[in-house]
Enzyme design. Structure first.
Site, mmCIF file in Angstrom:
data_model
loop_
_atom_site.group_PDB
_atom_site.id
_atom_site.type_symbol
_atom_site.label_atom_id
_atom_site.label_comp_id
_atom_site.label_asym_id
_atom_site.label_seq_id
_atom_site.Cartn_x
_atom_site.Cartn_y
_atom_site.Cartn_z
ATOM 1 N N LYS A 266 0.677 -1.192 0.114
ATOM 2 C CA LYS A 266 -0.171 -0.020 0.193
ATOM 3 C C LYS A 266 0.943 1.031 -0.254
ATOM 4 C CE LYS A 266 -3.918 1.777 2.289
ATOM 5 N NZ LYS A 266 -3.419 3.487 2.012
ATOM 6 N N ARG A 286 -7.138 11.756 -6.947
ATOM 7 C CA ARG A 286 -8.518 10.564 -5.755
ATOM 8 C C ARG A 286 -9.720 11.601 -6.435
ATOM 9 N NH1 ARG A 286 -11.528 9.562 -3.042
ATOM 10 N NH2 ARG A 286 -12.389 8.631 -1.584
ATOM 11 N N GLU A 316 -0.225 4.360 -7.978
ATOM 12 C CA GLU A 316 -0.178 5.724 -7.338
ATOM 13 C C GLU A 316 1.419 6.525 -7.489
ATOM 14 O OE1 GLU A 316 -1.751 6.110 -4.646
ATOM 15 O OE2 GLU A 316 -0.898 7.086 -2.493
ATOM 16 N N PHE A 356 -1.410 0.279 -10.076
ATOM 17 C CA PHE A 356 -2.252 -0.859 -9.729
ATOM 18 C C PHE A 356 -3.454 -2.486 -10.456
ATOM 19 C CE2 PHE A 356 -2.519 2.732 -6.863
ATOM 20 C CZ PHE A 356 -4.642 2.295 -7.387
ATOM 21 N N ARG A 438 -16.975 1.013 -2.553
ATOM 22 C CA ARG A 438 -16.373 0.008 -1.080
ATOM 23 C C ARG A 438 -16.728 -0.506 -0.351
ATOM 24 N NH1 ARG A 438 -12.734 3.915 2.096
ATOM 25 N NH2 ARG A 438 -13.443 5.408 1.913
ATOM 26 N N LYS A 444 -8.018 -2.733 2.802
ATOM 27 C CA LYS A 444 -6.192 -2.479 3.551
ATOM 28 C C LYS A 444 -5.654 -2.735 5.477
ATOM 29 C CE LYS A 444 -8.834 1.858 4.150
ATOM 30 N NZ LYS A 444 -9.592 3.226 2.885
HETATM 31 P P1 ATP Z 1 -9.888 6.740 -0.089
HETATM 32 O O1 ATP Z 1 -9.158 6.636 -0.822
HETATM 33 O O2 ATP Z 1 -9.971 4.898 0.738
HETATM 34 O O3 ATP Z 1 -11.110 6.893 1.145
HETATM 35 P P2 ATP Z 1 -7.548 7.421 1.479
HETATM 36 O O4 ATP Z 1 -7.800 8.349 1.176
HETATM 37 O O5 ATP Z 1 -7.742 8.155 3.686
HETATM 38 O O6 ATP Z 1 -9.075 6.768 1.755
HETATM 39 P P3 ATP Z 1 -6.619 5.290 2.745
HETATM 40 O O7 ATP Z 1 -7.667 4.160 3.198
HETATM 41 O O8 ATP Z 1 -5.064 5.248 3.317
HETATM 42 O O9 ATP Z 1 -6.766 6.095 1.269
HETATM 43 O O10 ATP Z 1 -6.134 3.869 1.759
HETATM 44 C C1 ATP Z 1 -6.772 4.079 0.295
HETATM 45 C C2 ATP Z 1 -5.904 4.360 -0.534
HETATM 46 O O11 ATP Z 1 -4.297 3.665 -1.244
HETATM 47 C C3 ATP Z 1 -6.360 4.817 -2.707
HETATM 48 O O12 ATP Z 1 -7.249 5.938 -3.327
HETATM 49 C C4 ATP Z 1 -4.818 4.657 -3.254
HETATM 50 O O13 ATP Z 1 -4.514 5.747 -3.098
HETATM 51 C C5 ATP Z 1 -3.948 3.936 -2.404
HETATM 52 N N1 ATP Z 1 -3.046 3.059 -2.835
HETATM 53 C C6 ATP Z 1 -1.792 2.665 -2.550
HETATM 54 N N2 ATP Z 1 -1.282 1.095 -2.651
HETATM 55 C C7 ATP Z 1 -2.527 1.022 -3.220
HETATM 56 C C8 ATP Z 1 -2.804 -0.596 -3.975
HETATM 57 N N3 ATP Z 1 -1.745 -1.301 -4.695
HETATM 58 N N4 ATP Z 1 -3.702 -0.124 -4.192
HETATM 59 C C9 ATP Z 1 -4.894 0.504 -4.538
HETATM 60 N N5 ATP Z 1 -4.918 1.574 -3.497
HETATM 61 C C10 ATP Z 1 -3.141 2.289 -2.985
#
Ligand code: ATP
Length: 601
Positions: A266, A286, A316, A356, A438, A444
């Site tokens: 991640k 995003r 990413e 990814f 979601r 995650k």
């Molecule tokens: P969200 O985007 O889920 O609303 P957030 O912006 O707070 O939440 P996180 O909850 O930390 O982010 O995790 C989701 C994000 O992780 C994804 O939107 C993407 O940007 C990132 N990410 C990193 N590595 C990966 C991966 N291997 N596959 C998918 N997403 C990834």
């Protein structure tokens, strides 16, 4: 449609806190257009205005965003009152819409005496007239632009009755915030044009691949379900991103089928959705905004490294050291976020795009929407078309068959500066790319600790208490809320008073200023009484020790058809950062809070 009729609907919507009632009013509005096809020409315009904007949110268009100060000047000149009087009313009402309405009421009192005395009819003004004028205002640029804007605003004010002025002001200052979220509009469209709320999923499917509600409304109005089927992926139009849920580390394998799944690093960077059409490359964030300008290097590498005429992939962007050996944390990447000297920053902070996913491809003249293929097949296509280099790579992944392996891979990922791991279903039937969803196809994991709050949450400030001593004249405490999707309200979660630097405190004063309001906003549920109220607008991230249940919190008091005395709250909340990349409807939901609370065991 007469703008006066539209704002009457807005007023009804604003008068209730109940989501079902809001859906009811919007359904009535949409049905009215069906009964009166001539008025339906305004459908798209009505949808955008209801969203509080004049353009689809995904479009790069000039913003209306007139500064409050300029608008106050224009109102004062139109109603022939001193600016100080406008300021005084604004101080009392806390809202420029209400202020405009009050001034208009005074004026129209006088005017209606004259018109009735002379036996004159009051003029009406259509939604299209208002919309077109707003569009003209949004395009005004260059010298003399303030004067031009003023004359157009006067044109509008001359045609608007008090209630219309109220909503007009809010649209112009981008503070509509009726509490109507996109899902609420979709519910109403489904009921009005497809006869059943269950069809919201069909509306949503189209919306997820083409997030322009005006266009979707038009399709469903004109052709019903058939119209929605016509909505296809289009290169250059961002697709709503698939999101991940959270689980404790020992719940992941069972949830992902119990046998085998794919775990990826991640990565701690910025998500990019890349659209390539020949040599034309567009990068979406995003939030689905076009941020191509910020990554000229990624654009170049995409042009060179992808063997397909057209493609939509996701990855990413991660900051790297100058030798492209080590990943750097997000804090390094954000130093690239600036308007000027981008080229210089590109040199200083190199990035690598870790790909990814893939959603669409056209090669050898054959187009394929690959979102519906299972994950491993999608990854296979990425491998086929990607020329890996130090600037672009397939995200590292590993098949996991036991929780021990998962823990080991998690540690490896952390040692490599990743935030944790992203665990993905490889089910041959189920593991599709679910746009805008979601669910539990992606899970995650950012910490191995169970029984604690292992993830940050995103909230909106809805109120503040003035600080004391060193923090006098600043907000010492913020009251923050999460979003309850059931009733469409922002509900008080907790008070946050730590984690702020001196800079943060100054920034809060400025950033929260546009959202200040006199009293409890309609879209908020909060039983505490802060010194200052805010309409939901700014998104911030907080961490905490654990989730708790508290009589002081309102989050989730009214949830899942139950009314409880206590709500969900956070113990020891600490401010982490401002999330400019998120919109208010993207914040953590009550649903997720309940899920996180249950995870704690
Ligand atoms: P969200 O985007 O889920 O609303 P957030 O912006 O707070 O939440 P996180 O909850 O930390 O982010 O995790 C989701 C994000 O992780 C994804 O939107 C993407 O940007 C990132 N990410 C990193 N590595 C990966 C991966 N291997 N596959 C998918 N997403 C990834």
């Amino acid at each position: 449609m007469d703008f006066g009729i539209l704002v009457e609907y807005y007023d009804k919507v604003e008068s209730t806190r109940k989501r079902l009632e809001i859906i009811g009013y919007l359904t009535e509005l949409f049905k009215k257009l069906k009964e009166n096809p001539k008025e339906a020409d305004d459908l798209e315009k009505i949808v955008y205005l209801t969203q509080g904007t004049i353009y689809p949110t995904i479009m790069e268009q000039p913003k209306l965003n007139l500064a409050e100060k300029s608008l106050m000047d224009f109102i004062s000149s139109y109603y022939a009152v001193n600016v100080s009087k406008v300021e005084n009313i604004l101080k009392k009402t806390g809202d420029l819409g209400d202020t405009g309405q009050k001034l208009a009421e005074k004026k129209s009192g006088k005017k209606s005496q004259i018109t009735s005395f002379m036996g004159m009819q009051e003029e009406t003004v259509s939604v299209a007239d208002i919309y077109n004028k707003l569009e003209e205002i949004s395009k005004i640029q260059g010298s003399g632009s303030l004067d031009k804007k003023e004359s157009k605003i006067h044109w509008l004010l001359a045609r608007c009755k008090p209630l219309m002025v109220k909503y007009l002001m809010r649209i112009i200052t981008s503070t509509m915030r009726l509490g109507v979220s996109d899902p609420t509009i979709m519910d109403a469209l489904a009921i009005a044009y497809l006869g059943d709320k269950d069809h919201r999923t069909d509306v949503e499917r189209a919306y997820n691949v083409h997030p322009d509600l005006g266009l979707i409304a038009r399709k469903v109005y004109d052709k019903g379900l058939k119209g929605l089927e016509e909505v296809k992926i289009q290169i250059g139009t961002p697709i709503r991103m698939m999101l991940a849920s959270r689980l404790n580390y020992n719940q992941i394998l069972p949830k992902l089928g119990g046998e085998k799944f794919l775990s990826e690093y991640k990565l701690d960077g910025e998500r990019l959705q890349v659209h390539k059409d020949g040599s034309n490359v567009t990068l979406f964030s995003r939030r689905l905004t076009n941020i191509t300008e910020q990554y000229p290097d990624v654009r170049e590498v995409i042009k060179k490294s992808i063997k397909a005429e057209k493609i939509i992939i996701e990855g990413e962007a991660v900051a790297m050291d100058p030798f492209y050996e080590e990943m750097q944390p997000f804090q390094v990447l954000i130093t690239r976020k600036r308007k000027y000297d981008i080229e210089e920053m590109v040199e200083k902070v190199p990035v690598c795009l870790f790909v990814f996913d893939i959603l669409y491809i056209e090669r050898d003249g054959k187009e394929e929407t690959v979102m519906d293929y299972p994950l491993l097949e999608r990854r296979g296509i990425i491998k086929d078309v990607l020329d890996e280099s130090e600037k672009i790579k397939l995200t590292k992944g590993k098949f996991i068959e036991s929780t021990d392996e998962l823990v080991e891979f998690f540690k490896e990922a952390r040692a490599a500066n990743a935030e944790g791991i992203m665990n993905k279903s490889i089910d041959p039937e189920e593991s599709v790319y679910k746009a805008g969803n979601r669910g539990f196809l992606w899970v995650k994991l950012k910490s191995l600790e169970a029984g604690k709050m292992t993830d940050t949450i995103d909230v909106v400030p809805i109120g503040a208490l003035w600080g004391k001593g060193k923090r006098a004249n600043q907000y010492g405490t913020l009251l923050v809320a999460v979003y309850n999707e059931e009733n469409g309200k922002f509900e008080l979660l907790t008070r946050v008073a730590s984690g702020f630097s001196d800079d943060d405190l100054t920034r809060f004063l400025n950033l929260l200023e546009p959202f200040k309001t006199k009293s409890l906003p309609n879209s908020v549920i909060c039983s505490e009484k802060p010194d200052v109220w805010f309409k939901p607008g700014l998104v911030i991230e907080i961490s905490g020790d654990e989730l708790t249940i508290s009589p002081k919190a309102d989050a989730g008091k009214n949830y899942n058809n139950q009314v409880r005395e206590k709500g969900y709250s956070v113990r020891f909340p600490v401010f982490q950062r401002i999330r400019n990349d998120k919109e208010i409807f993207d914040i953590t939901t009550v649903d997720e809070i309940v899920e996180l609370y249950e995870l704690q065991g």
